[in-house]
Design an enzyme around this catalytic site. Structure first.
Site, PDB file in Angstrom:
ATOM      1  N   CYS A   5      -8.048  -0.474 -13.186  1.00  0.00           N
ATOM      2  CA  CYS A   5      -7.516   0.528 -12.256  1.00  0.00           C
ATOM      3  C   CYS A   5      -6.313   0.016 -11.475  1.00  0.00           C
ATOM      4  CB  CYS A   5      -8.599   1.005 -11.294  1.00  0.00           C
ATOM      5  SG  CYS A   5      -9.355  -0.296 -10.311  1.00  0.00           S
TER       6      CYS A   5
ATOM      7  N   GLU B 115     -11.216  -8.946  -8.951  1.00  0.00           N
ATOM      8  CA  GLU B 115      -9.888  -9.045  -8.329  1.00  0.00           C
ATOM      9  C   GLU B 115      -9.527 -10.471  -7.939  1.00  0.00           C
ATOM     10  OE1 GLU B 115      -9.316  -5.443  -5.482  1.00  0.00           O
ATOM     11  OE2 GLU B 115     -11.438  -6.002  -5.375  1.00  0.00           O
TER      12      GLU B 115
ATOM     13  N   ASP C 167      -4.432  -7.042  -7.074  1.00  0.00           N
ATOM     14  CA  ASP C 167      -4.882  -8.223  -6.332  1.00  0.00           C
ATOM     15  C   ASP C 167      -5.124  -9.409  -7.261  1.00  0.00           C
ATOM     16  OD1 ASP C 167      -4.812  -7.770  -3.596  1.00  0.00           O
ATOM     17  OD2 ASP C 167      -6.653  -6.618  -3.594  1.00  0.00           O
TER      18      ASP C 167
ATOM     19  N   HIS D  41       0.835  -1.210   0.000  1.00  0.00           N
ATOM     20  CA  HIS D  41       0.000   0.000   0.000  1.00  0.00           C
ATOM     21  C   HIS D  41       0.869   1.259   0.000  1.00  0.00           C
ATOM     22  CE1 HIS D  41      -3.741   2.146   0.469  1.00  0.00           C
ATOM     23  NE2 HIS D  41      -3.246   2.820   1.490  1.00  0.00           N
TER      24      HIS D  41
END
Length: 765
Positions: free
Chosen positions: A676, A605, A629, A364
């Site tokens: 995305c 995902e 993911d 992240h």
């Protein structure tokens, strides 16, 4: 043997440098195996030769002086074969190499085991024997293999600690010391390192030279006095509840802090030039090691007391440094584990680069760094963080490398890249208002991924047409409680107004995995396969309903909201979420808000969603793919684990086939499909995604101008031919190389990452 192994590992972990670590290994292994000789040979990266670095049994004068070519002798053979060699009569072997200065001609039996760390041979550990010449038995061989495997990481770390200080294995001055991790955010940064370390953690304290010795001694004495007062206060408070012998323990603690004990030794180290925290760390660790090795159980347990005292003094020392830090103008932030909060501590104009020991390119914090445009290297597992503070560093975010002690030549090379990047950015600014249109007229929507308001300014300045992913968890993560409906509404309204009339796609709360809330902790054995995304919010409809209500109210008068559901793996999850969204919509309308029903989509995902893409698309208004993911789950690779970061590859044939399948199924259902994930912001990846048929690409704002420039310089037909070619390839590395070569041949090589060859020359692929 297991107890012996634990003891060896414990001693080696406490060694202050590589020389001490190797001496401990050869001494303790020789004792444990009751053999006559134990030696360690390490590979010198500069000369690519094995150097005798430590021995117990051979002539000590040979240490540092005897060396072998990479494949020379039995030691070289062990390294080349990367497996143990066990011989009864070593001199009779055709690869035997005799060195008179070692005195090893007396020894017949030979057992050599490679020391391997992350697929790299660091050296060879050898045991030899003269009397009772024999093959070492299976148990002995297994023990030596276990020792080697256990200590490989420690040796790598100790070796790196010496090199970062400027000395190679041969004792020569080391230049351009390179540590390899994984790319976190592209770009190059040159600056001065600042190590961020957790409070009251002795092991994390970096080494620094004291700039004012008397001031450091004054700080230490003040910290020492504070700890004494604390101990005396606790002792007085408990006096009535303790027996005299128990009360005496407090006197023991106080004596440990005296000038004749720990306190005096720390001051001596400070006078030798170390800063107070570093001196405290060194002395405390030496005391701890000394007590832990004692045979008496009572005395060995006192190591815990010493460690506790050290932490207490350190805590007071660190209070002195809690004032505002003076960050260098070009700060390279270094930490064992970077967090988003750490990034916010450094003034934006001073933060030039990031280095993290833990994490990978898809952590992240790495995604956040890419959004900020800060060159980042993650997963530098072997770097000795404590040695890096206040050093000039080069961060190569393209190749996932950092350089310490850089030469003038290397600095010049990387400074050239920095200047080229700045020129490239200026050249792309003119594209802000130009359409993202291929040469043959194919339109591709370019959106951005946002989470912070600071993203908005960069996104708009780069000509973003909308938001393909707004990470709504960011407002939740910067709070100390769940934000209220009113707070969320204000936050969402800012985003919607900034991009109106362009769409803003808001992902409902996506926590779990590597995104945690301090006030809503989720503890799981395997968080990435656990309670996260839509699973959490459907289990807590009170969170989901408040968030959707805030989104709908924020969209009044703008009508540019799209809602996206993360981590969908079942049709039932979509139906349940849609039921709640429609319920909130009617409730908000009844409250008097004049809003339109927003478009609702799903994120694909997980593999299960890939194979239900059409069924999912039929129930929603749009489909969006989260490649970060999806790649992780398809390849069974934890994207936060630097040990397997090399297996995480967005251009893996299975990933590309899954993406193509999703586009086809979504279009057959008559729905728009966007992407995305990070792949959309890679110029080579964008070319493939356009060829597959994705209607919109969403990326970090910093990547948008590059991707737009590539789109405007290719044709859709050319992209489709390229996709047809690579779809037949079976290696992710070959696919990436083929794409890079095709872009280079098309005159778009400037968007590819710069790389250095093994001989130090520079190539661009």
């Amino acid at each position: 043997m297991l107890n012996t192994l634990r003891s060896i590992v414990q001693e080696v972990n406490s060694a202050k440098d590589l020389v001490e670590a190797l001496d401990i290994i050869v001494t303790r292994v020789q004792e444990a195996m009751d053999t006559e000789v134990c030696s360690v040979y390490l590979v010198d990266p500069e000369s690519n030769r094995y150097i005798l670095m430590a021995t117990q049994g051979l002539n000590k004068e040979a240490v540092g002086n005897v060396s072998l070519a990479h494949s020379e002798g039995l030691v070289g053979l062990v390294g080349v074969r990367e497996e143990p060699i066990n011989l009864e009569n070593a001199p009779a072997h055709p690869r035997y190499r005799y060195f008179a200065e070692t005195g090893e001609e007396r020894y017949q039996s030979f057992l050599g085991v490679p020391i391997i760390h992350h697929r790299k041979v660091l050296g060879v550990i050898v045991v030899q024997q003269q009397k009772n010449s024999r093959i070492f038995d299976e148990g002995e061989e297994a023990f030596l293999v276990t020792v080697s495997a256990q200590l490989a990481g420690v040796i790598a770390h100790s070796e790196a600690t010496g090199v970062i200080g400027g000395l190679s294995l041969t004792g020569e001055q080391a230049k351009d010391v390179c540590f390899t991790g994984v790319p976190g955010a592209p770009g190059v940064a040159i600056g001065d390192s600042v190590v961020i370390f957790p409070p009251a953690d002795l092991d994390s304290v970096p080494e620094k030279v004291a700039t004012d010795i008397e001031l450091e001694i004054e700080k230490f004495n003040e910290a020492l006095a504070a700890v004494r007062r604390d101990i005396e206060a606790v002792g007085a408070r408990l006096e009535s509840q303790l027996r005299p012998e128990e009360q005496a323990l407090f006197d023991v603690y106080l004596r440990m802090l005296d000038d004749n004990a720990l306190g005096g030794e720390v001051i001596s180290r400070i006078r030798e030039g170390s800063w107070a925290q570093g001196a405290l760390k060194e002395v405390t660790n030496e005391y701890v090691r000394h007590f832990e090795l004692m045979r008496d159980s009572y005395l060995s347990e006192r190591a815990v007391d010493i460690k506790d005292l050290g932490r207490r003094v350190l805590a007071y020392l660190q209070q002195e440094n809690d004032q505002q830090k003076d960050y260098p103008d070009a700060t390279i932030l270094v930490s064992e584990e970077l967090t988003p909060a750490m990034l916010g501590e450094v003034p934006k104009e001073k933060l030039k680069g990031l280095v993290s020991v833990k994490g990978s390119g898809n952590s992240h914090v790495a995604i956040l760094a890419r959004a900020m445009g800060v060159p980042t290297v993650m997963g530098v597992v072997d770097v000795p963080v404590g040695q890096l503070d206040s050093r000039q560093l080069i961060v190569d975010g393209y190749n996932g490398q950092i350089y310490a002690s850089p030469s003038i030549e290397l600095l010049g090379y990387y400074q050239g890249i920095v200047e080229d990047e700045q020129e490239q950015i200026k050249g792309l600014e003119a594209l802000k208002n130009e359409p993202s249109l291929t040469k043959d007229g194919h339109q591709v929507s370019l959106w951005v991924n946002t989470g912070l308001m600071t993203d908005v300014v960069m996104s708009l300045s780069h000509g973003a047409q909308g938001v393909g992913l707004y990470r709504t968890e960011v407002p939740f993560m910067i709070n100390e409680r769940f934000p209220s409906e009113h707070e969320q509404k204000a936050c969402y309204r800012e985003q919607l107004e900034a991009f109106a009339p362009g769409y803003v796609t808001m992902r409902t709360l996506d926590i779990g995995g590597d995104k945690a809330l301090t006030y809503f902790p989720i503890h799981e054995e395997n968080p990435f396969l656990g309670w996260r995304g839509i699973r959490v919010t459907l289990d807590h409809p009170e969170i989901f309903l408040v968030q959707v209500r805030a989104m709908l109210k924020a969209s009044e008068g703008l009508d540019n909201l799209r809602i996206m559901l993360p981590m969908i793996s079942n049709i039932s999850e979509v139906e349940e979420a849609l039921h709640l969204i429609y319920r909130v919509y009617h409730e908000v309308r009844e409250e008097g808000f004049d809003i339109k029903m927003p478009k609702v989509g799903v994120m694909i995902e997980v593999p299960a969603a890939v194979y239900q893409a059409r069924e999912l698309a039929e129930r929603v208004d749009f489909v969006s793919v989260g490649t970060n993911d999806l790649t992780q789950y398809l390849l069974a690779v934890d994207r936060n684990n630097p040990r397997v970061a090399g297996l995480y590859h967005s251009f893996h044939p299975a990933v590309l086939k899954a993406l193509s399948h999703i586009v086809q199924e979504s279009h057959d259902a008559g729905k728009q499909v966007s992407i995305c994930g990070e792949l959309a912001g890679d110029p080579a990846g964008a070319v493939l995604l356009i060829a597959m048929g994705f209607d919109a690409l969403s990326m970090n704002a910093s990547n948008l101008p590059k991707v737009k420039s590539v789109i405007r310089n290719i044709s859709l037909a050319w992209a489709r031919d390229l996709w047809e070619e690579v779809s037949r390839l079976d290696s992710p590395q070959v696919i990436k190389s083929t794409l890079d070569l095709a872009l280079k041949d098309a005159g778009l090589g400037k968007f590819m990452r710069p790389e250095r060859t093994a001989d130090g020359s520079v190539v661009t692929i």
